[in-house]
Design an enzyme around this catalytic site. Structure first.
Site, mmCIF file in Angstrom:
data_model
loop_
_atom_site.group_PDB
_atom_site.id
_atom_site.type_symbol
_atom_site.label_atom_id
_atom_site.label_comp_id
_atom_site.label_asym_id
_atom_site.label_seq_id
_atom_site.Cartn_x
_atom_site.Cartn_y
_atom_site.Cartn_z
ATOM 1 N N ASN A 367 0.836 -1.197 0.000
ATOM 2 C CA ASN A 367 0.000 0.000 0.000
ATOM 3 C C ASN A 367 0.872 1.247 0.000
ATOM 4 O OD1 ASN A 367 -2.692 1.427 0.545
ATOM 5 N ND2 ASN A 367 -1.387 2.208 2.176
ATOM 6 N N GLU A 368 0.675 2.090 -0.999
ATOM 7 C CA GLU A 368 1.363 3.385 -1.089
ATOM 8 C C GLU A 368 2.841 3.249 -0.751
ATOM 9 O OE1 GLU A 368 -0.667 6.554 0.921
ATOM 10 O OE2 GLU A 368 -2.265 6.457 -0.558
ATOM 11 N N ASN A 423 -4.917 4.925 -4.896
ATOM 12 C CA ASN A 423 -5.490 5.704 -3.793
ATOM 13 C C ASN A 423 -5.404 7.168 -4.223
ATOM 14 O OD1 ASN A 423 -5.278 3.257 -2.463
ATOM 15 N ND2 ASN A 423 -3.746 3.929 -0.978
ATOM 16 N N TYR A 429 -6.996 16.045 0.381
ATOM 17 C CA TYR A 429 -5.693 16.590 0.757
ATOM 18 C C TYR A 429 -5.246 17.679 -0.202
ATOM 19 C CZ TYR A 429 -5.109 12.820 4.079
ATOM 20 O OH TYR A 429 -5.272 11.967 5.131
ATOM 21 N N TRP A 503 -12.468 5.055 1.717
ATOM 22 C CA TRP A 503 -11.597 5.055 2.898
ATOM 23 C C TRP A 503 -12.258 5.957 3.919
ATOM 24 C CZ3 TRP A 503 -7.879 1.880 4.224
ATOM 25 C CH2 TRP A 503 -7.100 2.199 5.357
ATOM 26 N N LYS A 524 -12.116 9.718 8.497
ATOM 27 C CA LYS A 524 -12.698 9.547 7.152
ATOM 28 C C LYS A 524 -13.823 8.518 7.161
ATOM 29 C CE LYS A 524 -8.700 11.138 4.673
ATOM 30 N NZ LYS A 524 -7.741 11.099 5.811
HETATM 31 C C1 GCB Z 1 -3.753 6.580 2.594
HETATM 32 C C2 GCB Z 1 -3.327 5.384 3.361
HETATM 33 C C3 GCB Z 1 -4.191 5.148 4.576
HETATM 34 C C4 GCB Z 1 -4.463 6.470 5.273
HETATM 35 C C5 GCB Z 1 -5.197 7.370 4.317
HETATM 36 C C6 GCB Z 1 -5.524 8.746 4.915
HETATM 37 O O1 GCB Z 1 -3.509 6.731 1.444
HETATM 38 O O2 GCB Z 1 -3.251 4.238 2.584
HETATM 39 O O3 GCB Z 1 -3.543 4.250 5.409
HETATM 40 O O4 GCB Z 1 -5.164 6.311 6.455
HETATM 41 O O5 GCB Z 1 -4.420 7.579 3.188
HETATM 42 O O6 GCB Z 1 -6.574 8.908 5.489
HETATM 43 O O7 GCB Z 1 -4.696 9.637 4.785
#
Ligand code: GCB
Length: 733
Positions: A367-368, A423, A429, A503, A524
């Site tokens: 992931n990322e 993602n 953001y 998310w 979130k």
């Molecule tokens: C992401 C991550 C996740 C974070 C999310 C966030 O890209 O994969 O683990 O919690 O962003 O809320 O910033």
């Protein structure tokens, strides 16, 4: 027969090495970070803690063996019996076992040390969630005959069931395999029973196998009909195990998206972190069931179980409820040079322990991972090794990866997993909501033969905060609605996205966070951390996805005090027509899809009611003179939305134009150029980072100037001034 004895009771817990004095009496599941891991400040206790208990030797007959089973010890555990170290396990989310038999006296001291301190070998080390420490899932003893189904390899269930479905013929070939341990195992036979058919086969080199043909196979068919079969295996020594499985066919097609049993079945759902308020990661079966009931109410057909292996009970619930799952390991954010072996062992355990769950469609490699690492040969090699391991252990499933937004779509790392997913947080953001649409359209056009999914998107919301002018970064429930309304439309228009996951379903513990009025939480979620409050966007997705329970939902029921003369009343419903009543009088009816918006003049206190078929939803609102200060995040000025009001001359440039369009015009571009030069001299490091990142430059070009300026914290006056200048420049015809 095998006997399972729970060891959840009677532990003594020590935060430091056990001494003669007694520790704290605890019952499992247990974490030591239930409070300090959720209160912000990032100062939760990380270190080695100890769990100790007295263990008398169980009665054993005919060479029976005693195994210890730990279903989750976060993150690294060592097992000691009477002071002798018997095992070490690295990885906080999977099952491991230890054969205690030859070390047991009549009375014993079992001691398990559990360590969640930071290091450079065991994932996760850098991520946006709390790394709770503890013996947070069940601990058991398993007593088995001397010759028994395998317990010693990677927490295996001992049996592997592989159904291969022929949809046209309506049949499935089911291969059942079992592994056997113990001296003299080759003198044993295994009887497999599947769907009423039994076959008895010999054990050869510790392995037994039989194939069955199921006619008129009953498919595991997603949320509508998740039919489960059970396979049992009996060993002539007396040991017996069983595994549930499902017969289904998953396909991912770049143009058609996800197919279940040959038909289009777009995967639309949410991600889940396992933890919850006050309990941390120490969960009961009731809690897992409660989570699943919320998922079913939402109507999601898929879950991304992020960012690590979840509890067996939860994969079971997904099997039973027809939820298609993305399962993954915590190879996240930053590649560790010393961590390769750990990624492989966590992946091996994930697959071996979960192979039989019909719900799982894909294995997630990382992931990322390029968020804090560059794409170099070492990173690529780690991904290739993981990808090959997945295919070696499981030839029936595909691999995937969750890519961070600034990862170039041309990057060679995208060619490693079978399918990709991104993602993206445009509209939260950074950037603008439309950039999500543009990103996927560009990807899909450039790579029409590559499947792409949307593995994360979301916006934080504290349900206490509301705004008449919701905007990115304000943490209001109102903006969370605006955000998800856009995303839902974007997704509905792109059925080729093989899976999409909000998310997150639940707010979760991220002790490093200090924001949004709730330190220690990522907000979130569509539902609060304690599972008690469903935020308005929960009902947006429910309206889109839940076709079985008719409902209507009024948004903004917590936004009682309103300053506007005419307020927007928003309704989410899965019904085609909604009627609105104000103070008992019908004021309007609307037909539509999911979102219904009404403008309602307000003067005092009003009762608002929405009705659709037999459903209704009621709330009270009140016209007030001054904004209610409780509705705004402390430190944030209420938004004055003068620049979105659309009274600009559309034939001239404005701050609402995209950066790239403004930059392409010689006059307007020069103004932006000057402004950027000034900004770069005061933010040299940022300018440097942007210069070397073509993806970022492209992305910035797609943002409106307004959102860039807001991102940079430019004052409303300065924005207004710049807008005036741009309004003096005609756009090219
Ligand atoms: C992401 C991550 C996740 C974070 C999310 C966030 O890209 O994969 O683990 O919690 O962003 O809320 O910033």
């Amino acid at each position: 027969m095998r006997t399972i004895i729970s060891l959840n009771q009677n532990w003594q817990f020590y935060k430091t090495k056990p001494t003669d004095s007694t520790g704290e009496a605890v019952t499992l599941p247990h974490t030591w970070n239930a409070v300090d891991g959720q209160d912000g400040g990032n100062d939760y206790h990380r270190g080695t803690c100890w769990y100790v208990q007295k263990l008398s030797r169980p009665e054993l007959e005919n060479g029976e063996r005693v195994w210890l089973q730990c279903k989750g010890a976060a993150m690294t555990a060592e097992v000691y019996l009477n002071g002798e170290k018997l095992a070490r396990h690295e990885g906080g989310y999977s099952t491991f076992r230890v054969d205690l038999t030859d070390h047991l006296g009549d009375n014993n001291e079992l001691c398990i040390s559990v360590d969640n301190s930071d290091n450079d070998t065991v994932y996760p080390q850098k991520a946006d969630f709390t790394f709770y420490g503890g013996l947070y899932r069940d601990v058991e003893l398993i007593i088995v005959p001397a010759v028994h189904f395998a317990l010693g390899y990677c927490g295996t269930p001992g049996m592997k069931v592989t159904p291969v479905v022929d949809l046209d013929a309506g049949t499935a070939v089911v291969t059942a395999e079992a592994w056997v341990e113990g001296e003299g195992s080759e003198k044993n036979t295994v009887s497999f029973t599947v769907a009423g058919q039994t076959q008895t086969v010999p054990v050869v080199d510790g392995h037994a196998q039989a194939a069955f043909i199921l006619e008129n196979v009953h498919l595991w068919d997603g949320v509508d009909n998740p039919y489960l079969y059970t396979a049992t295996a009996s060993l002539s020594s007396g040991d017996e195990i069983s595994a549930r499985f499902g017969c289904r066919k998953f396909e991912i097609n770049p143009q058609k998206g996800f197919l279940l049993n040959g038909r289009s079945y777009p995967l639309r759902g949410v991600s889940r972190h396992q933890d919850r308020q006050k309990s941390g990661n120490a969960l009961t079966l009731e809690m897992h069931k409660e989570d699943m009931a919320i998922i079913r109410e939402l109507g999601a057909n898929t879950l991304r179980l992020a960012h690590y292996q979840h509890a067996q009970e939860f994969y079971d619930l997904c099997d039973e409820n027809g939820i298609v799952v993305w399962a993954e390991i915590p190879y996240i954010t930053q590649h560790l040079t010393n961590g390769c072996a750990n990624t492989l062992s966590q992946m091996e355990e994930l697959i071996v322990q979960n192979y039989n769950h019909p719900c799982i469609a894909v294995w997630g490699l990382s992931n990322e991972i390029t968020a804090a690492s560059t794409v170099n040969e070492e990173l690529l090699e780690n991904h290739r090794a993981l990808n090959e391991l997945c295919h070696k252990l499981d030839s029936t499933r595909l691999t995937t990866m969750a890519d961070v937004f600034m990862l170039e779509i041309e990057s060679p790392i995208l060619e490693i997993p079978d399918v990709n997913s991104y993602n993206l947080y445009f509209g939260w953001y950074l950037g603008d909501l439309e950039q999500n649409d543009e990103f996927f359209d560009e990807y899909h056009e450039k790579y029409p033969d590559r499947a792409i999914g949307f593995s994360e998107y979301g916006a934080d919301a504290n349900p206490q905060y509301h705004s008449v002018y919701p905007e990115r970064g304000d943490y209001t429930e109102s903006y969370q609605c605006v955000y998800h309304e856009h995303m839902l439309q974007m997704i509905e228009a792109r059925p080729w996205l093989w899976a999409t996951h909000v998310w997150n379903l639940f707010d979760f513990g991220a002790d490093g966070r200090e924001e949004g009025g709730k330190p220690g939480q990522n907000q979130k979620g569509l539902v609060t951390f304690d599972r008690q409050l469903k935020k308005d966007p929960f009902y947006l997705y429910k309206a889109a996805w839940n076709q079985t329970e008719a409902f209507v939902h009024l948004c903004g029921s917590r936004y009682v005090d309103r300053t506007e003369d005419v307020t927007e009343i928003k309704v989410y419903s899965n019904q085609p027509e909604v009627t609105l009543y104000v103070d008992g009088k019908q004021v309007a009816s609307q037909t539509g899809h999911v979102v219904f918006k009404f403008s309602v003049p307000i003067t005092g206190e009003h009762t608002i009611e929405a009705r659709a078929n037999d459903c209704h939803s009621v709330m009270q609102i009140k016209k007030v003179e001054e904004p209610n200060p409780n509705y705004t995040m402390p430190g944030r000025a209420p938004v004055v939305n003068w620049f979105d009001q659309g009274d600009d001359d559309p034939t001239c440039f404005s701050v609402n134009d995209k950066m790239a369009d403004i930059q392409a015009d010689p006059k307007a571009g020069a103004i932006i150029g000057q402004m950027m030069a000034k900004g770069a001299s005061s933010h040299g490091d940022v300018a440097e980072a942007v210069k070397d990142n073509p993806a970022l430059i492209r992305m910035m070009g797609r943002m409106t100037l307004l959102s860039m300026l807001k991102q940079a914290g430019t004052s409303a006056e300065q924005i207004q001034q710049l807008n005036r200048v741009l309004q003096g420049i005609k756009k090219p015809q």
